[in-house]
Every structure is written in structure tokens, then in C-alpha cells.
Design a protein around this motif. Structure first.
Motif, PDB file in Angstrom:
ATOM      1  N   LEU A 137      35.823  48.524  32.897  1.00 37.52           N
ATOM      2  CA  LEU A 137      34.709  47.602  32.596  1.00 37.52           C
ATOM      3  C   LEU A 137      34.512  46.451  33.445  1.00 37.52           C
ATOM      4  O   LEU A 137      33.099  46.053  33.581  1.00 37.52           O
ATOM      5  N   ALA A 138      35.488  45.687  33.880  1.00 41.19           N
ATOM      6  CA  ALA A 138      35.412  44.756  35.056  1.00 41.19           C
ATOM      7  C   ALA A 138      34.962  45.017  36.230  1.00 41.19           C
ATOM      8  O   ALA A 138      34.023  44.150  36.480  1.00 41.19           O
ATOM      9  N   ARG A 139      35.186  46.148  36.377  1.00 40.66           N
ATOM     10  CA  ARG A 139      34.619  46.735  37.746  1.00 40.66           C
ATOM     11  C   ARG A 139      32.965  46.968  37.558  1.00 40.66           C
ATOM     12  O   ARG A 139      32.266  46.351  38.483  1.00 40.66           O
ATOM     13  N   ARG A 140      32.575  47.566  36.451  1.00 41.77           N
ATOM     14  CA  ARG A 140      31.094  47.778  36.386  1.00 41.77           C
ATOM     15  C   ARG A 140      30.531  46.315  36.158  1.00 41.77           C
ATOM     16  O   ARG A 140      29.391  46.148  36.645  1.00 41.77           O
ATOM     17  N   THR A 141      31.250  45.537  35.529  1.00 43.37           N
ATOM     18  CA  THR A 141      30.595  44.185  35.271  1.00 43.37           C
ATOM     19  C   THR A 141      30.440  43.345  36.437  1.00 43.37           C
ATOM     20  O   THR A 141      29.279  42.606  36.793  1.00 43.37           O
ATOM     21  N   LEU A 142      31.453  43.256  37.346  1.00 42.65           N
ATOM     22  CA  LEU A 142      31.336  42.650  38.684  1.00 42.65           C
ATOM     23  C   LEU A 142      30.188  43.305  39.435  1.00 42.65           C
ATOM     24  O   LEU A 142      29.626  42.551  40.313  1.00 42.65           O
ATOM     25  N   THR A 143      30.003  44.621  39.656  1.00 42.68           N
ATOM     26  CA  THR A 143      29.224  45.252  40.299  1.00 42.68           C
ATOM     27  C   THR A 143      28.053  44.933  39.896  1.00 42.68           C
ATOM     28  O   THR A 143      26.917  44.836  41.056  1.00 42.68           O
ATOM     29  N   ARG A 144      27.507  44.501  38.827  1.00 39.58           N
ATOM     30  CA  ARG A 144      26.142  44.227  38.603  1.00 39.58           C
ATOM     31  C   ARG A 144      25.840  43.066  38.961  1.00 39.58           C
ATOM     32  O   ARG A 144      24.836  42.347  38.628  1.00 39.58           O
ATOM     33  N   ALA A 145      26.861  42.088  39.282  1.00 38.72           N
ATOM     34  CA  ALA A 145      26.649  40.723  39.660  1.00 38.72           C
ATOM     35  C   ALA A 145      27.007  40.556  41.249  1.00 38.72           C
ATOM     36  O   ALA A 145      28.233  39.788  41.478  1.00 38.72           O
TER      37      ALA A 145
ATOM     38  N   GLY B 194      26.287  38.802  43.905  1.00 39.21           N
ATOM     39  CA  GLY B 194      26.272  37.697  44.495  1.00 39.21           C
ATOM     40  C   GLY B 194      27.264  36.753  44.183  1.00 39.21           C
ATOM     41  O   GLY B 194      28.221  36.236  44.884  1.00 39.21           O
ATOM     42  N   PHE B 195      27.742  36.701  42.970  1.00 34.45           N
ATOM     43  CA  PHE B 195      28.792  36.083  42.222  1.00 34.45           C
ATOM     44  C   PHE B 195      30.049  36.643  42.689  1.00 34.45           C
ATOM     45  O   PHE B 195      31.077  35.910  43.096  1.00 34.45           O
ATOM     46  N   THR B 196      30.147  37.974  42.562  1.00 31.84           N
ATOM     47  CA  THR B 196      31.400  38.656  43.044  1.00 31.84           C
ATOM     48  C   THR B 196      31.651  38.438  44.653  1.00 31.84           C
ATOM     49  O   THR B 196      32.945  38.059  44.723  1.00 31.84           O
ATOM     50  N   THR B 197      30.707  38.373  45.267  1.00 32.84           N
ATOM     51  CA  THR B 197      30.702  38.300  46.923  1.00 32.84           C
ATOM     52  C   THR B 197      31.527  36.793  47.020  1.00 32.84           C
ATOM     53  O   THR B 197      32.502  36.684  47.862  1.00 32.84           O
TER      54      THR B 197
ATOM     55  N   LEU C 196      34.963  36.518  45.589  1.00 36.51           N
ATOM     56  CA  LEU C 196      35.929  37.392  46.565  1.00 36.51           C
ATOM     57  C   LEU C 196      36.326  36.483  47.623  1.00 36.51           C
ATOM     58  O   LEU C 196      37.438  36.293  48.000  1.00 36.51           O
ATOM     59  N   LEU C 197      35.275  36.085  48.219  1.00 34.74           N
ATOM     60  CA  LEU C 197      35.537  35.540  49.836  1.00 34.74           C
ATOM     61  C   LEU C 197      36.259  34.171  49.475  1.00 34.74           C
ATOM     62  O   LEU C 197      37.301  33.690  50.312  1.00 34.74           O
ATOM     63  N   THR C 198      36.098  33.348  48.309  1.00 34.47           N
ATOM     64  CA  THR C 198      36.827  32.157  48.059  1.00 34.47           C
ATOM     65  C   THR C 198      38.218  32.516  47.920  1.00 34.47           C
ATOM     66  O   THR C 198      39.109  31.667  48.586  1.00 34.47           O
ATOM     67  N   LEU C 199      38.638  33.284  47.112  1.00 29.66           N
ATOM     68  CA  LEU C 199      40.078  33.717  46.773  1.00 29.66           C
ATOM     69  C   LEU C 199      40.624  34.258  48.040  1.00 29.66           C
ATOM     70  O   LEU C 199      41.822  33.994  48.403  1.00 29.66           O
TER      71      LEU C 199
ATOM     72  N   ALA D 163      41.021  39.221  42.109  1.00 30.84           N
ATOM     73  CA  ALA D 163      41.793  38.626  42.846  1.00 30.84           C
ATOM     74  C   ALA D 163      42.743  39.797  43.627  1.00 30.84           C
ATOM     75  O   ALA D 163      42.927  39.693  44.789  1.00 30.84           O
ATOM     76  N   LEU D 164      42.777  40.829  43.098  1.00 30.21           N
ATOM     77  CA  LEU D 164      43.160  42.016  43.537  1.00 30.21           C
ATOM     78  C   LEU D 164      42.302  42.496  44.995  1.00 30.21           C
ATOM     79  O   LEU D 164      42.706  42.829  46.015  1.00 30.21           O
ATOM     80  N   GLY D 165      40.985  42.553  44.710  1.00 24.60           N
ATOM     81  CA  GLY D 165      40.168  42.833  45.646  1.00 24.60           C
ATOM     82  C   GLY D 165      40.253  41.766  46.903  1.00 24.60           C
ATOM     83  O   GLY D 165      40.101  42.116  48.224  1.00 24.60           O
ATOM     84  N   ALA D 166      40.328  40.392  46.426  1.00 22.34           N
ATOM     85  CA  ALA D 166      40.532  39.402  47.199  1.00 22.34           C
ATOM     86  C   ALA D 166      41.855  39.446  48.049  1.00 22.34           C
ATOM     87  O   ALA D 166      41.692  39.266  49.219  1.00 22.34           O
ATOM     88  N   GLY D 167      42.918  39.860  47.301  1.00 29.22           N
ATOM     89  CA  GLY D 167      44.132  40.174  48.043  1.00 29.22           C
ATOM     90  C   GLY D 167      44.053  41.286  48.979  1.00 29.22           C
ATOM     91  O   GLY D 167      44.762  40.997  50.255  1.00 29.22           O
ATOM     92  N   ALA D 168      43.497  42.422  48.904  1.00 30.26           N
ATOM     93  CA  ALA D 168      43.407  43.364  50.091  1.00 30.26           C
ATOM     94  C   ALA D 168      42.429  42.813  51.011  1.00 30.26           C
ATOM     95  O   ALA D 168      43.004  42.903  52.378  1.00 30.26           O
ATOM     96  N   LEU D 169      41.405  41.983  50.973  1.00 34.29           N
ATOM     97  CA  LEU D 169      40.633  41.314  51.851  1.00 34.29           C
ATOM     98  C   LEU D 169      41.544  40.377  52.705  1.00 34.29           C
ATOM     99  O   LEU D 169      41.822  40.070  53.912  1.00 34.29           O
ATOM    100  N   ALA D 170      42.444  39.602  51.847  1.00 31.45           N
ATOM    101  CA  ALA D 170      43.150  38.566  52.455  1.00 31.45           C
ATOM    102  C   ALA D 170      44.160  39.119  53.529  1.00 31.45           C
ATOM    103  O   ALA D 170      44.665  38.484  54.435  1.00 31.45           O
ATOM    104  N   LEU D 171      44.566  40.342  52.977  1.00 30.50           N
ATOM    105  CA  LEU D 171      45.584  41.006  54.138  1.00 30.50           C
ATOM    106  C   LEU D 171      44.957  40.936  55.445  1.00 30.50           C
ATOM    107  O   LEU D 171      45.655  41.056  56.407  1.00 30.50           O
ATOM    108  N   VAL D 172      43.601  41.591  55.629  1.00 34.00           N
ATOM    109  CA  VAL D 172      42.802  41.491  56.674  1.00 34.00           C
ATOM    110  C   VAL D 172      43.059  40.262  57.560  1.00 34.00           C
ATOM    111  O   VAL D 172      43.393  40.028  58.680  1.00 34.00           O
ATOM    112  N   LEU D 173      42.607  39.308  56.697  1.00 28.21           N
ATOM    113  CA  LEU D 173      42.553  37.772  57.313  1.00 28.21           C
ATOM    114  C   LEU D 173      43.889  37.591  58.059  1.00 28.21           C
ATOM    115  O   LEU D 173      44.106  36.786  58.992  1.00 28.21           O
TER     116      LEU D 173
END
Length: 803
Positions: free
Chosen positions: A7-15, A17-20, A23-26, A325-335
Motif C-alpha cells: 500500500l505504501a508503494r502505491r501511495t508513494l507512486t501516486r506522489a 514529486g514528494f517521493t523524489t 528519497l534524495l534528502t534521505l 528510507a529503504l529506497g533511499a538506503g539503496a540509492l545511498a549505497l551508490v552515493l
């Protein structure tokens, strides 16, 4: 849980701009924290690469009698401990030394590691080829054997499998290769090419005091450090009575401490700094989630009306934060991976175990843990404000979603916290910048370092045995170097400024009594040849320099630094004609000159008290000399090669090693400070950016929520300037509160930085004022944008939209 995450995935997908943005901030906060943690873990926390490393210890001493915090081992202490200890499985000795290797291409100077026969076995090191040293090979006078490290075997011998048994000339002696170490071998902070037997002589234990090498041991199972120190304390009275003057105390400590050195505090400060950045990122995302939740009150109320429990709604809110945060964590590993590569490139030479800094399973586990924690922390704030669905939202969506005082206080508290934490990092980075600037203005004792090329030339006993011939060889080399086009002067000394040499020797001064049972203070000794001071740019305060006549005729003369002269005679000129010596058994030497001070221990340390002996002397004999060549051609292509050929024209078996400019040496002395400054400044910049985004986001949201109110006020005659001032006042109040809290926090926290600062105190008012003003100015800009936008609202459009 899986249903909540879907449900959280569907909710975030509908927003999107907010999600991006979230994600980048975290990801920024988690990535920075992961990168620095990888350094802390790789350097400080990761076990040494030996079997049962927790049982490995370093055997050191403290010498209160000489005010020496750390003292090494010598023959007397080492053999006493080996023969009488009760708590160690074994004790080994080791020392680093530079050695010359000839006969395989150009002569070269490499780092060697001399070990006793017990050292490698107690570390549980097994050779990749051949064998280790035997006790017979470690005895004095035994034929020389050597073990190659894996990297040197590959580089110099091409990885030839038949290298065992081959001869190699080391230091003028032929050594047989008996083994090759595995590629995984790492020994503390050393990077040796060859391993040699230490060949300690038990007879030396009765020949006076010396502390020329180090020792390590493996504790027996179950033995503690306290028991090991007690055992060494029991053996110290067994030493010869000459050691009584030192009042030795045991200092048995984990072997890892010898690796870490003094970088631990710096790394913990950096980890704390990026931890603050992560907290600011979490506060920003919490504010975003809080704002987003205010628009979803009808959804929460409807779910509650359809039977969802309070816990069910709470899990849905927390699931969004955790998934973000988990999505941000995956991106954080690249950074973090990119940041680690940058950190390894920027790391100062003082930072050990750099090659062990990586994203390994422990770092991955840490990243996952802080990602989940960040998600929960960000979601908990929303849960506290909206955990209980409001049934009024079903009756009147507008009124239920209004901006209540409690919700304003939560958002405002988060912004104040962000500003406060950003100011703390700004102050810390400002103090490090002030430190760096202060170091840049310190007089190092030399001039125009970019025009001085340095290198070392070692003359092994097997190459030249006679001391007089050795001095003549060095003079010939200096003359050949001076003939190289573009060279203006050439000098040589046993050590160049700031090259890491920290010898300490007792100095006896004529007319200054030494109390019975004590020793005079330790001083730095250097052997020098003519033109050294001129080449380095070290000024002559009084008297004259050393000449080649002083060297060849073995005149009993010496030169002292200004700090030493003022300590004993107040006025440097009064030092001329005074007498000093290195021991009661050596003759007195007349002081013929006083030089300006050298910052021999680094720019952040006081000037070193130094005694300069002529190149040929009985007090401080040296066979390895550091050359300084001043020329406008330093740094140009082929210049170092021309200097090498000038040396080889005198003797082709003399390797030229450690070629570096004086400017590089000076820069390396500030490397730790500049590394800390760059890291903290980067963290402070990110914190400032996130804090400003937080202020902007809150005020922009307030402006959006109050569109109808502002339109109505302006329709009734309110001026645009009044609206702007209201919003500016709102933003500046939040900023001022954050700065006030940040100043108090900084005053409490920056005391831990005292050991890293130079020329500035932890409560420097200029730094606090400048950083507070900078933060206020940037916050004012972030406040002005939504204030200006609010003041331009069209009353008619606003009222129609609300209608």
C-alpha cells in the motif's frame, strides 16, 4: 507488513514529486553516514587481519623519569621479558628500516621490516612460498636471509615461482630469499618490500640503555590487559640499575592501538558530523510527511470508519517512512561507493588501513539499520500528530485539515532543530577552517619550499666502510648536484624538516648540573653538512655555519636552534662559545652558531629544540643523508632524473629514494587538518542546504494554507509589504530560535575539538558570529521567496478558489 508495504508503494507512486524529494534528502544523509562509517569501521573497528587479533598486544613503556609518554623496547627490556614472562604465549620484536637493493636494474631504496624469529609465527602468518626464519638465522652473525612481500615479489621478480633460494644484495650484503608472504599480509602501519631477521644480541642487554625497536606479544587464553601490565611491572625491577633513572612503567595495550595512532578522535568527530546531517535529513522528511499527512486526514478517518484499528493506520504511516528510507538506503549505497573512492584518494598519509575501507557486509548491515531507523524516526513524528483519526474530517474536510496550533508547533520545532544542528556543523567547520588558515601563516623555518627538491641517499657499510671516505663521497655528490643546470645550492642533513623523524637524545650542557639519578632533557639531534641552512632558507641568528673543514678535520663544534639557545642562555648570542655534549663519555663541543627554529614535528607543534652536529662525528653518526637541492627547475620534467644521474656519477650503487619537494612535505604535515576541514565543510554545506530547504518548505506550506486568509486581508486593504514582513518575521523567528539553540549546543560540543585545533579556541567568538550571520543570511533568502510569493496573491483569485 507486506500488505502495508504494498500500500505504501502505491501511495508513494501516486506522489512522484514528494517521493523524489524525500528519497534524495534521505539518500544524501544515509549515503554520507555510510561513507564515513566505512572509514571508521575499516580503520578503527575492523579486527586486524591476524588470527585471534584480540589477544595481540603491543609492549610499550611510559618513562615518567624522562617525561616520555611512550617508550619502545631495547635489548635489556626485551630479553628480560622473553626470559621471565608468565602471561604471553610468545613475544616478538620488530623494527622498520630503509634498505638499499642493488643488482637488479637501478639501485633502489625500499622499506624493510626486521623481525625476530618469533614475530611472524605468533601472528599466525604462513608463507605463500618457502618458509619463515629459523631461530638460528635470527642469531647475530648468521648468514643473511630475507623474505619478500607479495607485492615486491610481483614487481621486482615478476612473480617467478623459483625465487626461493635466489640471492639478492641488500645493504651491501648478499641475502638468500627463503620465502614469499601471502598477498593478504599487512603489518600495522608499515608497507615493507622485504622482511629481514632482526638478529638481536643478548650481550647488548648489559651494554647500557637503548630503546631502538618495538615488541608485540600474544596473550595466553583468558589473560587480560591488566594481568599483562602487572606481569611487566613485576619484571621491570629485574632490569639493570641504570634503568632506575627512567622509572619505567608498563604500557601493554592492544596491538590495534599501534595501527590507529592519533586519528581515532578525528574519525569519530567526522562520524558525529554526518550523523547530524542524517538527523537533519530525517527532520526534513518528517516535515514533508507531516505536511502530506495533513492533506490525508479524510483518508485516515474513512479507513477508521470502515473498521481499521488505530494500530493498522499507524503501521500504514510507518510503512511509508520505512519504504522511503529503504529506497533511499539503496540509492545511498551508490552515493557512498563514489564517496569512498573520493575519501581514499583524499585520505592523508596519517590515515592507516586505507585499503581496507570498503562497503563490506558489516557496512551493508549498518546502512540497512540506519535506513530503517531513519524511516521510523521520520514516520513517528507524523504518527504522534495524526495517529488518532479525526472523525470530523468526514463532516468538514476543510476544517479538519486546518493548520492547528499543535501541528504548527511540531513543524516549527523540527525547523528550529534543523537550524540548530546546521549551525553546530557550521561552527565546527569554521573552527577547522580557522585552524587551517592559522597553520598557513605559521613560519615553518624555511622559505620558498616549492623550489627545494629533497631525496635520501644511503651508503651501506659494504659499499663504503671508512667514515672519512663516506664524508668525501657526500661532498662529491653535493658538488655534482650543484653542477646540474639550474641548481643554486645543495645541502644535506641526516633528516629533513617534518619528515617524521622524532629521535630524542639527552643533551648535557656545560654549567648546567644534572641531579644524581636523573638525566638531562631529550633533544633532537641532526648531522649536517655545509650549505644545508642556506639551501633550506633557515636563517642564521648568530655565529657561523658548519664548513667542510669542520667536517673533515673533525672539529668539536656544534650549532643549536634558537629555541634551545633561549632556553639555556635567554639571548641566542650568548650561546656562542658555550659547550654541549651527547653523553658524559663524549668530549665537549663548542657552539659556533645559532639557527632559526624549525617546526620539525609539524606546523601545529611548537618549534623543536635541535642540536646540529657536523657530518663526521662520534655523537650522532649517520650513513643515510637527506639532500636538499634548491632550483627554479624543481617540478619540471626530467629534473629528478638528472639529480639521480649526478649521484650515480659518483657511485652507481647508491639508490636515490623518497624524492619529494619541500612543499609536499609541508603540505603533508597539514594533510590531516585539511582532510578534516574538507570533510566537515562538506557536511556543514549539506546541513545548511537541508536546513534552508526546511525553512523554505514550512513557509511555502504556510503561504499555501493561508491563501484565502491573505487574499481576504489584501481585499480589505492590507499592503503587500505588510504581508511580506509578516512572513519574514515568521521565518526569522524560527531562524533566531534555531541559532540560539545551536550556539548553546556548539559551546557544549566543540570542546571535544580542542586537540584538533591550532591558533583558535573552541569558543572563538569570531567563528560563532560569522557562522551565525551566514546562516541567518541564507535563511533570510529562503524566507524571502515564499514571503514575496504570498504578497503577490491576487485577492479575487484566492477568494474564488476558496469559494
Amino acid at each position: 507488513m507486506l500488505a502495508d508495504l504494498r500500500l505504501a508503494r502505491r501511495t508513494l507512486t501516486r506522489a512522484p514529486g514528494f517521493t523524489t524529494v524525500a528519497l534524495l534528502t534521505l539518500a544524501l544523509g544515509i549515503g554520507a553516514t555510510t561513507a564515513i562509517f566505512s572509514v571508521v569501521y575499516g580503520v578503527l573497528l575492523k579486527p586486524l587481519p591476524f588470527a585471534e587479533p584480540e589477544r595481540l598486544v603491543s609492549l610499550m613503556h611510559r618513562g615518567p623519569g624522562m617525561n616520555i609518554p611512550l617508550m619502545n623496547q631495547g635489548p635489556a627490556t626485551y630479553f628480560t621479558y622473553v626470559d621471565h614472562q608468565r602471561v604471553f604465549q610468545d613475544i616478538g620484536a620488530w623494527d622498520t628500516k630503509e634498505v638499499s637493493i642493488v643488482g637488479r636494474g637501478d639501485p633502489e631504496r625500499v622499506q624493510g621490516l626486521a623481525v625476530s624469529a618469533a614475530t611472524l609465527p605468533l601472528l599466525r602468518v604462513h608463507p605463500a612460498l618457502g618458509r619463515l626464519f629459523t631461530a638460528e638465522e635470527d642469531a647475530p652473525g648468521a648468514a643473511l636471509r630475507t623474505i619478500l612481500t607479495y607485492g615486491y615479489w610481483q614487481r621486482r621478480f615478476g612473480g617467478a615461482p623459483d625465487v626461493v633460494g635466489k640471492p639478492i644484495e641488500i645493504g651491501g650484503r648478499v641475502a638468500e630469499v627463503v620465502g614469499v608472504l601471502p598477498p593478504s599480509f599487512r603489518f600495522l602501519r608499515t608497507d615493507p618490500a622485504v622482511i629481514l631477521p632482526l638478529q638481536l644480541d643478548p650481550a647488548d642487554a648489559a651494554r647500557g640503555m637503548s630503546f631502538g625497536f618495538q615488541a608485540l606479544g600474544r596473550l595466553k587464553p583468558g589473560v587480560t590487559l591488566a594481568q599483562a601490565n602487572a606481569d611487566v611491572a613485576r619484571m621491570i625491577p629485574m632490569l639493570p640499575h641504570a634503568f632506575d633513572v627512567l622509572r619505567l612503567e608498563p604500557n601493554v595495550r592492544p596491538l590495534a592501538d599501534d595501527v590507529i595512532g592519533n586519528v581515532g578522535q578525528l574519525l569519530w568527530v567526522l562520524l558525529a558530523a554526518v550523523g547530524v546531517v542524517l538527523l537533519i535529513a530525517c527532520a526534513n522528511v518528517a516535515n514533508l510527511l507531516l505536511i502530506r499527512a495533513e492533506g490525508r486526514q479524510q483518508e485516515f478517518a474513512l479507513r477508521a470508519a470502515l473498521g481499521a484499528s488505530r494500530g493498522r493506520v499507524a503501521r500504514a504511516v510507518l510503512a511509508e517512512g520505512v519504504l522511503l528510507a529503504l529506497g533511499a538506503g539503496a540509492l545511498a549505497l551508490v552515493l557512498a561507493h563514489g564517496a569512498i573512492l573520493l575519501l581514499r584518494w583524499m585520505a592523508p598519509a596519517q590515515l592507516p588501513r586505507v585499503d581496507e575501507i570498503a562497503i563490506d557486509p558489516t557496512v551493508l548491515l549498518f546502512t540497512g539499520a540506519i535506513s530503517v531507523s531513519a524511516g521510523l524516526l521520520s514516520g513517528v513524528v507524523t504518527l504522534l500528530r495524526f495517529g488518532a483519526p479525526n472523525a470530523a474530517a468526514l463532516r468538514d474536510g476543510r476544517r479538519a485539515t486546518s493548520d492547528g496550533p499543535g501541528r504548527q508547533r511540531t513543524r516549527h520545532a523540527l525547523v528550529v532543530a534543523e537550524v540548530a544542528m546546521a549551525l553546530v556543523l557550521l561552527v565546527v567547520s569554521g573552527l577547522m577552517i580557522r585552524t587551517f588558515v592559522a597553520l598557513r601563516h605559521v613560519d615553518p623555518g624555511f622559505v620558498r619550499p616549492a623550489q627545494v627538491q629533497t631525496f635520501r641517499v644511503a651508503v651501506a657499510p659494504g659499499v663504503i666502510d671508512d667514515d672519512a671516505q663516506l664524508a668525501s663521497t657526500h661532498q662529491q655528490i653535493a658538488e655534482r648536484l650543484a653542477a646540474v643546470p639550474g641548481v643554486t645550492s645543495v645541502g644535506l642533513a641526516s633528516h629533513i624538516t617534518m619528515d617524521g623523524e622524532d629521535n630524542g637524545n639527552p643533551l648535557y650542557v656545560d654549567g648546567v648540573p644534572v641531579a644524581e639519578g636523573t638525566m638531562p632533557p631529550l633533544r633532537r639531534f641532526k648531522s649536517v653538512a655545509p650549505a644545508f641552512f642556506e639551501t633550506m632558507g633557515i636563517r642564521l641568528v648568530a655565529g657561523r655555519p658548519i664548513t667542510w673543514s669542520d667536517v673533515h678535520e673533525r672539529r668539536l663544534v656544534a650549532i643549536v636552534s634558537e629555541t634551545l639557545a633561549r632556553e639555556y642562555w635567554k639571548d641566542p648570542a650568548r650561546a656562542i662559545g658555550q659547550r654541549v655534549r651527547s653523553s658524559p663519555d663524549n668530549p665537549w663541543r663548542e657552539i659556533v652558531g645559532v639557527t632559526g627554529d624549525e617546526r620539525d614535528d609539524g606546523l601545529d607543534r611548537p618549534p623543536t629544540a635541535i642540536v646540529y652536529w657536523p657530518l663526521l662525528n662520534d655523537s650522532y653518526p649517520e650513513r643515510t643523508m637527506a639532500y636538499a637541492v634548491r632550483s627554479s627547475r624543481v617540478g619540471t620534467a626530467g629534473f629528478v632524473r638528472e639529480l639521480q644521474h649526478a649521484v650515480w656519477s659518483v657511485n652507481p650503487n647508491l639508490p636515490v629514494a623518497a624524492a619529494q619537494t619541500l612543499a609536499e612535505i609541508e603540505s603533508r604535515s597539514m594533510a590531516q587538518t585539511s582532510f578534516a576541514m574538507v570533510m566537515l565543510a562538506g557536511a556543514a554545506t549539506v546541513a545548511l542546504l537541508l536546513g534552508v530547504v526546511g525553512i523554505y518548505g514550512v513557509l511555502a506550506y504556510v503561504a499555501a494554507q493561508r491563501t484565502r486568509e491573505i487574499g481576504l486581508r489584501m481585499a480589505l486593504g492590507a499592503q503587500a509589504g505588510a504581508v511580506r514582513r509578516q512572513f519574514l518575521r515568521h521565518g526569522l523567528v524560527l531562524t533566531g530560535a534555531g541559532i540560539a539553540v545551536g550556539v548553546v549546543a556548539s559551546l557544549a560540543l566543540t570542546r571535544v575539538l580542542s586537540a584538533l585545533l591550532f591558533g583558535v579556541g573552541p569558543m572563538d567568538p569570531l567563528t560563532y558570529g560569522a557562522m551565525s550571520a551566514a546562516l541567518a543570511a541564507v535563511a533570510l533568502l529562503a524566507t524571502w521567496i515564499p514571503a514575496r510569493r504570498a504578497s503577490r496573491i491576487d485577492p479575487v483569485v484566492a477568494l474564488r478558489a476558496e469559494g
